[in-house]
Design an enzyme around this catalytic site. Structure first.
Site, mmCIF file in Angstrom:
data_model
loop_
_atom_site.group_PDB
_atom_site.id
_atom_site.type_symbol
_atom_site.label_atom_id
_atom_site.label_comp_id
_atom_site.label_asym_id
_atom_site.label_seq_id
_atom_site.Cartn_x
_atom_site.Cartn_y
_atom_site.Cartn_z
ATOM 1 N N LEU A 1 -7.376 8.260 -8.917
ATOM 2 C CA LEU A 1 -6.354 7.218 -8.748
ATOM 3 C C LEU A 1 -6.923 5.875 -9.191
ATOM 4 O O LEU A 1 -8.085 5.567 -8.931
ATOM 5 C CB LEU A 1 -5.928 7.113 -7.285
ATOM 6 N N SER A 2 -6.101 5.096 -9.870
ATOM 7 C CA SER A 2 -6.499 3.767 -10.329
ATOM 8 C C SER A 2 -5.244 2.946 -10.576
ATOM 9 O O SER A 2 -4.234 3.479 -11.049
ATOM 10 C CB SER A 2 -7.289 3.885 -11.639
ATOM 11 N N ALA B 1 -2.110 -3.724 -6.123
ATOM 12 C CA ALA B 1 -1.488 -2.535 -6.728
ATOM 13 C C ALA B 1 -2.032 -1.308 -5.994
ATOM 14 O O ALA B 1 -2.601 -0.392 -6.590
ATOM 15 C CB ALA B 1 -1.738 -2.463 -8.240
ATOM 16 N N HIS C 1 -7.168 3.214 -2.206
ATOM 17 C CA HIS C 1 -7.394 2.063 -1.326
ATOM 18 C C HIS C 1 -7.186 2.472 0.141
ATOM 19 O O HIS C 1 -7.925 2.047 1.028
ATOM 20 C CB HIS C 1 -6.433 0.917 -1.672
ATOM 21 N N GLY D 1 -15.247 1.837 -3.146
ATOM 22 C CA GLY D 1 -15.024 3.189 -3.643
ATOM 23 C C GLY D 1 -16.123 3.633 -4.590
ATOM 24 O O GLY D 1 -16.643 2.837 -5.378
ATOM 25 N N GLU D 2 -16.458 4.924 -4.521
ATOM 26 C CA GLU D 2 -17.413 5.496 -5.486
ATOM 27 C C GLU D 2 -16.790 5.561 -6.873
ATOM 28 O O GLU D 2 -17.481 5.772 -7.854
ATOM 29 C CB GLU D 2 -17.854 6.897 -5.024
ATOM 30 N N GLN E 1 -20.374 -0.632 -9.770
ATOM 31 C CA GLN E 1 -20.019 -1.754 -8.888
ATOM 32 C C GLN E 1 -20.598 -1.548 -7.490
ATOM 33 O O GLN E 1 -21.157 -2.474 -6.888
ATOM 34 C CB GLN E 1 -18.494 -1.878 -8.822
HETATM 35 P P1 AMP Z 1 -9.602 -2.341 -7.091
HETATM 36 O O1 AMP Z 1 -8.370 -2.810 -6.398
HETATM 37 O O2 AMP Z 1 -9.336 -1.456 -8.266
HETATM 38 O O3 AMP Z 1 -10.592 -3.443 -7.355
HETATM 39 O O4 AMP Z 1 -10.319 -1.378 -6.054
HETATM 40 C C1 AMP Z 1 -10.637 -1.815 -4.750
HETATM 41 C C2 AMP Z 1 -11.577 -0.829 -4.122
HETATM 42 O O5 AMP Z 1 -10.954 0.441 -4.060
HETATM 43 C C3 AMP Z 1 -12.860 -0.635 -4.946
HETATM 44 O O6 AMP Z 1 -13.960 -0.537 -4.055
HETATM 45 C C4 AMP Z 1 -12.607 0.652 -5.665
HETATM 46 O O7 AMP Z 1 -13.781 1.361 -5.991
HETATM 47 C C5 AMP Z 1 -11.786 1.416 -4.636
HETATM 48 N N1 AMP Z 1 -11.004 2.468 -5.287
HETATM 49 C C6 AMP Z 1 -10.156 2.324 -6.343
HETATM 50 N N2 AMP Z 1 -9.652 3.514 -6.717
HETATM 51 C C7 AMP Z 1 -10.205 4.444 -5.883
HETATM 52 C C8 AMP Z 1 -10.104 5.865 -5.762
HETATM 53 N N3 AMP Z 1 -9.335 6.591 -6.580
HETATM 54 N N4 AMP Z 1 -10.819 6.470 -4.792
HETATM 55 C C9 AMP Z 1 -11.624 5.752 -3.969
HETATM 56 N N5 AMP Z 1 -11.759 4.415 -4.028
HETATM 57 C C10 AMP Z 1 -11.074 3.765 -4.972
#
Ligand code: AMP
Length: 283
Positions: free
Chosen positions: A185-186, A33, A38, A148-149, A154
């Site tokens: 963003l999430s 997603a 990302h 990501g921070e 994590q």
């Molecule tokens: P996820 O797919 O949510 O597991 O995220 C994958 C990686 O992307 C992880 O290291 C997250 O911390 C990073 N990430 C997710 N959202 C953001 C964001 N808004 N800014 C920076 N890094 C992100």
């Protein structure tokens, strides 16, 4: 050309070929997603490494029983197209078997930070994260891996496991990418209804406000945090899991005055959706 791989043997062959050519490898693990957050990880990896591998895997081990594993957004073809546009070298979409062979019996157990922040409401979450990340790191052995921070606890856990398992891999933390209105963003922002989405930016707004008042030590931090929680609830958040200031490295709690680099970290609900965020707080 972006390659897509599903099996460990194929990944191993590709990594071996690149290593034979003396290439450096960057790795970006994701759950898909994909969004601009990302993309920031991918772009930094591309800048710093010769070859970049991005994984997409929704890891069942890091979801609790009543969490959103089943409804977590899955959009593989869209994500693969996104990563092709970003010109990554390989997309790893492992089968369950590629990471968790039938009858698997080894998982990691992270004792540190297991009773603070997100670990309180998500008890085995970081064990699941540590297990899958260490499997990926062993499979790929990249030079650098990017996190990501946004998921600050994590990032700390991943740095810890890399150190304790003696992995010769640099863990690179990447700053949070936000919407124009400040919302981090999430992939989970997709769960927000329109009215909820309008409430969401006040998390960051409140954090920035609290953060700005920690400077100069005029009010003790515990007082500012109490005010911040009250403000979040008045803005429409339905529950605040935590709003805390912690040391950026040790994650020790800071309750009075910030004397070393710290982070203000928050997790709060709007309806059923739990949002997390954090900002840097300097002395
Ligand atoms: P996820 O797919 O949510 O597991 O995220 C994958 C990686 O992307 C992880 O290291 C997250 O911390 C990073 N990430 C997710 N959202 C953001 C964001 N808004 N800014 C920076 N890094 C992100």
């Amino acid at each position: 050309m972006t390659k897509t791989l599903q099996h460990y043997a194929d990944l191993q062959a590709l990594v071996k070929e690149w290593r034979g050519q003396g290439k450096t490898i960057g790795f970006v693990p994701t759950m898909g997603a994909l969004h601009a957050g990302h993309a920031a990880l991918v772009r930094l990896a591309k800048k710093q490494c010769d070859k970049v591998i991005v994984s997409i895997f929704v890891n069942p081990l890091q979801f609790g029983e009543n969490e959103d594993y089943d409804k977590y957004p899955r959009q593989e073809s869209q994500d693969t197209a996104f990563l092709t546009t970003e010109k990554v070298d390989a997309v790893y979409l492992p089968t369950m078997e590629a990471l968790y062979p039938e009858g698997y019996s080894v998982t990691l157990d992270v004792h540190k930070w297991s009773d603070i922040l997100c670990a309180i409401t998500r008890p085995r979450h970081f064990d699941g994260v540590a297990t899958v990340v260490s499997k990926f790191l062993h499979q790929i052995m990249p030079d650098k891996a990017y996190f990501g921070e946004k998921d600050y606890q994590q990032l700390c856990v991943v740095k810890l496991l890399t150190r304790e398992l003696f992995l010769p891999i640099e863990i690179v933390g990447v700053p949070i990418v936000r919407e124009a209105d400040g919302l981090a963003l999430s992939s989970r922002n997709a769960y927000l209804s329109e009215p909820e989405r309008r409430i969401a930016p006040s998390l960051y707004e409140t954090m920035v406000m609290v953060g700005s008042k920690t400077k100069g030590g005029r009010s003790p931090i515990y007082y500012l945090l109490k005010e911040g929680k009250r403000l979040l609830l008045s803005r429409g958040f339905t529950k605040v899991d935590y709003l805390e200031v912690r040391d950026s490295e040790t994650l020790d709690e800071v309750t009075n005055t910030v004397l070393r680099p710290a982070r203000l970290l928050a997790a709060a609900y709007i309806g059923h959706t739990r949002l997390i965020d954090n900002i840097e707080i300097l002395p």
